[in-house]
Scaffold this active site. Sequence first.
Site, PDB file in Angstrom:
ATOM      1  CD  GLU A 169      -8.417  -1.188   4.070  1.00 18.79           C
ATOM      2  OE1 GLU A 169      -8.999  -0.217   3.230  1.00 18.79           O
ATOM      3  OE2 GLU A 169      -7.802  -0.696   4.919  1.00 18.79           O
ATOM      4  CG  ASN A 193      -2.022   1.190   1.176  1.00 18.06           C
ATOM      5  OD1 ASN A 193      -1.940   2.239   0.565  1.00 18.06           O
ATOM      6  ND2 ASN A 193      -2.788   1.111   2.152  1.00 18.06           N
ATOM      7  NE  ARG A 226      -6.506   1.620  -0.025  1.00 16.88           N
ATOM      8  CZ  ARG A 226      -6.357   2.765   0.346  1.00 16.88           C
ATOM      9  NH1 ARG A 226      -5.081   3.402   0.704  1.00 16.88           N
ATOM     10  NH2 ARG A 226      -7.560   3.748   0.236  1.00 16.88           N
ATOM     11  CG  HIS A 240     -12.506   3.543   2.874  1.00 18.51           C
ATOM     12  ND1 HIS A 240     -13.128   4.941   3.114  1.00 18.51           N
ATOM     13  CD2 HIS A 240     -11.427   3.705   2.932  1.00 18.51           C
ATOM     14  CE1 HIS A 240     -12.399   5.706   3.608  1.00 18.51           C
ATOM     15  NE2 HIS A 240     -10.887   5.167   3.283  1.00 18.51           N
ATOM     16  NE  ARG A 278      -8.864  12.558   2.963  1.00 21.17           N
ATOM     17  CZ  ARG A 278      -9.024  11.245   2.830  1.00 21.17           C
ATOM     18  NH1 ARG A 278      -9.474  10.737   1.778  1.00 21.17           N
ATOM     19  NH2 ARG A 278      -8.242  10.266   3.347  1.00 21.17           N
TER      20      ARG A 278
END
Length: 404
Positions: free
Chosen positions: A390, A15, A105, A193, A253
């Site tokens: 993940e 990742n 990813r 996600h 964010r």
Amino acid sequence: MTNACNIKGALLVLNSGSSSVKFTVFQVDTVAAGGHQLAPFFAGQLDGIGTAARLKAKAADKGLLADEPWGHLDKGTVPSVLPHLLSWIENNLPTDLPLRAAGHRVVHGGSLFDKPVLATASVIAQLDGLSPLAPLHQPQNLAAIRALAKSRPDLPQVACFDTAFHQTQPALSTTYAIPKRYTQEGVRRYGFHGLSYEYIAQYLAANKPGLAKGRVVVAHLGSGASLAALKNGVSLDTSMGFSALDGVPMGTRPGAIDPGIIIHLMRRYSLDADELERLLYHESGLLGVSGLSNDMRAIEASQEPDAQLAHDLFCSRVAKAVASLAVSMGGIDGLVFTAGIGEHSALIREKICRYLAWLGFALDPLSNEANDGLISTDGSLPVHVVPTDEEYMIASHTIKLQFG
């Protein structure tokens, strides 16, 4: 595709960001009926690339494997240091566990990719074209794939997309109320996600089959945060849209924001696209409201009014998102918290569920403090804390695609 009858080795999951690389190495063994068993072998992170690179790695039993400066190997970019990381990984693998493949990813698959794919040159070129849709993530993901391909051209690589799981959503969920010509050019709601939501959907199917067949909102709450509506394990709607800026407030964010604010900032303060991008991706969210930190742990520990406002704002907006997603499913049968904040902050979960009491949610205080499993009271709609994985999801996709 390699013959599935005789597979033993290691699989690397990467990742990659702009100044860091997270990695997990899994041991792969063939099991009965041609299936495969995955077990974490070791994991770590190389961060501070470009400033003070440092490698940290731990074995599956949490024993320390490395904690060392890598400044002497740091050329300022992730791609330049990846070959050294790959060598370190292979040097720390037993000789009977050769590296067989790498899974990545990749944030954006657009409308082109609804499942993982082998990262060929043509696929990478197509994914490059999606970089404007995820300017801070996509280029970094692809740079890592290219660097690995250059260093080890014989190593199969698989791209796994954060958007793919949401490809099942109907047009009602994906369409913006803008002129159709822009929608046809790809300006639509994608959601992110997805690898996390896919893992939770599989976990529920295996461990909570009754709930898995129902209407569940999953709250992936971390530095980046979103929620998804799953009905019978399929994504129907999600809080993030065209970009990873939408939805609930996050570490840096803003989440959903009136587009008129962007126009105002451009006209009143003469902000250009790069300045707006920096403002929205790096200076807003919990950091912007609290003026203290983007880390929820620091915000929870603070008594400053602005920090408390940031905390309350996050919980309120998440609760609103849960209620909104319930509309998309025609009701709600359960709620799952996952990711860093969702898995570890009992206070966040308690506040969110207090907002949702009218929907039938109530938490058991002791179970909630335990941070795992069923945390709701007997009379409540079920609320679960499920740690996401993940990396396992990427490894699982990679081994299926590469080895059958």
